[in-house]
Design an enzyme around this catalytic site. Structure first.
Site, PDB file in Angstrom:
ATOM      1  N   THR A 117       0.813  -1.204   0.000  1.00 60.18           N
ATOM      2  CA  THR A 117       0.000   0.000   0.000  1.00 60.18           C
ATOM      3  C   THR A 117       0.853   1.264   0.000  1.00 60.18           C
ATOM      4  O   THR A 117       1.963   1.269   0.560  1.00 60.18           O
ATOM      5  CB  THR A 117      -0.900   0.025   1.255  1.00 60.18           C
ATOM      6  OG1 THR A 117      -1.501   1.318   1.365  1.00 60.18           O
ATOM      7  CG2 THR A 117      -0.098  -0.218   2.528  1.00 60.18           C
ATOM      8  N   TYR A 141      -1.766   0.115  10.025  1.00 61.22           N
ATOM      9  CA  TYR A 141      -2.018  -0.541   8.738  1.00 61.22           C
ATOM     10  C   TYR A 141      -0.781  -0.437   7.843  1.00 61.22           C
ATOM     11  O   TYR A 141      -0.267  -1.450   7.340  1.00 61.22           O
ATOM     12  CB  TYR A 141      -3.240   0.088   8.053  1.00 61.22           C
ATOM     13  CG  TYR A 141      -3.385  -0.311   6.621  1.00 61.22           C
ATOM     14  CD1 TYR A 141      -3.510  -1.646   6.259  1.00 61.22           C
ATOM     15  CD2 TYR A 141      -3.376   0.649   5.596  1.00 61.22           C
ATOM     16  CE1 TYR A 141      -3.621  -2.025   4.929  1.00 61.22           C
ATOM     17  CE2 TYR A 141      -3.493   0.281   4.271  1.00 61.22           C
ATOM     18  CZ  TYR A 141      -3.606  -1.053   3.939  1.00 61.22           C
ATOM     19  OH  TYR A 141      -3.712  -1.421   2.622  1.00 61.22           O
TER      20      TYR A 141
END
Ligand code: UDP
Length: 337
Positions: A117, A141
């Protein structure tokens, strides 16, 4: 020559499975159905319901199906949720990847593609962001994915696995034929919320932060159509099969749209003028995130087909309306089963 797709019943994973099946590949899926649905899989694709970090399960699947490439999507993806539950994210993203890698080593799986990501970059010093930019994630995350990347890098070096890390920017849209799309319950992503508002499922959309130093005050994102992203993975697989060296690639189109522009696109394609309300900034949000796609375009044989915000919005809306029309029909029953 079978490809194992972890998280193949989820949003991006299911578009990957469809793209692989349409290309004539053998595919097998492991998914714990925590946010995915078996109804998202094409007929005939074997689904093993369980955790991608369950080493016994994964080993059995690899042995039974002759898996020689793993595309690892399974994981949790919501930035604010990771701020509330960091250990859950390290468990579900980092630990799972560790176990999956251990099995890949044990079984001699030579190729690995990993869903990472843009959140690994944190607040970038400059945009568009190249892959060599410093990685300073602002959320558990992002950290959980960065830690997974590091493990993959080290494991690959020690055991001769070839890999591609794909750092996704903002994935959006749905299959152009609306066969599949984002079905995750309670999804928080901008385009999902906007199409829910456009289809009358919520009264308004909040804009989290309208005082950023950007042209219209809202955050800026680089949206990539989920079907183009799936094709980028196919290109990454072809690259590895041709003997390509391990590489990390940004996945976006290299163009940014603000939150307000994105909402406008949904208004335009839907023809519905839902309410938009300014709200406070969201914890952990990065102001501007746009990919430098130079390396990706140079490395992969990949040409995007849906590089257009209105097209992405239209496909997301068409899928959302299909879900809505079908509320009491077979699709919803299959999705809630
Ligand atoms: N966003 C918003 N309203 C919403 C959902 C998202 O203003 O209802 C904003 C969010 O604050 C961020 C951008 O849209 O600036 C993209 O958020 P999303 O959760 O879709 O993806 P992220 O970039 O966080 O992975």
């Amino acid at each position: 020559m079978t490809v194992l797709v972890t998280g193949g019943a989820g949003y991006i994973g299911s578009h990957m499975v469809l793209a692989l099946v349409e290309a004539g590949e053998n595919v097998v899926v492991i998914d714990n159905l925590s946010s995915g649905f078996s109804a998202m899989l094409p007929q005939g694709v074997p689904l093993f319901i369980g955790d991608a970090g369950d080493e016994n399960l994964v080993e059995g699947v690899i042995a039974a199906h002759g898996v020689n490439a793993i595309i690892h999507f399974a994981g949790s993806v919501v930035v604010p949720a990771s701020m509330r539950d960091p250990l859950g994210y390290y468990q579900n993203n980092t630990m799972t990847t560790r176990n999956l890698l251990a099995v890949a080593v044990k079984c001699g799986v030579p190729r690995f593609i990993f869903s990472s990501t843009a959140a690994v970059y944190g607040n970038p010093e400059r945009v568009p962001v190249p892959e060599q930019a410093p990685t300073r994630p602002l959320s558990p995350y992002g950290s959980s994915k960065l830690m997974s990347e590091i493990m993959l890098h080290d494991t690959a070096a020690a055991h001769g696995i070839s890999y591609v890390v794909l750092r996704y920017f903002n994935v959006a849209g749905a299959d152009p034929q609306a066969r599949i799309g984002l079905a995750t319950l309670g999804a928080t992503h901008l385009l999902k919320i906007a199409v829910e508002a456009a289809s009358g499922q919520r009264p308004k959309i909040d804009v989290f932060g309208t005082d950023y130093p950007t042209p219209d005050g809202s955050c800026i994102r680089d949206f990539i159509h989920v079907s183009d992203l799936a094709q980028a993975h196919r290109a990454a697989l072809a690259y590895l099969r041709q003997g390509g060296a391990p590489v990390t690639l940004n996945c976006g189109y290299g163009r940014g749209y603000s939150v307000l522009e994105t909402i406008d696109a949904v208004r335009r394609v839907s023809g519905r003028n839902f309410a938009v309300q300014a709200a406070a900034r969201r914890l952990g949000d990065i102001m501007t995130m746009v990919a430098d796609t130079t390396r990706m375009r140079a490395t992969l044989d990949w040409t995007p087909r849906y590089d257009d915000l209105d097209t992405i919005a239209a496909h997301a809306l068409a899928w959302e309306e299909k879900l809505l029309r079908d509320r009491h029909g077979t699709l919803q029953q299959a999705l809630s089963a």
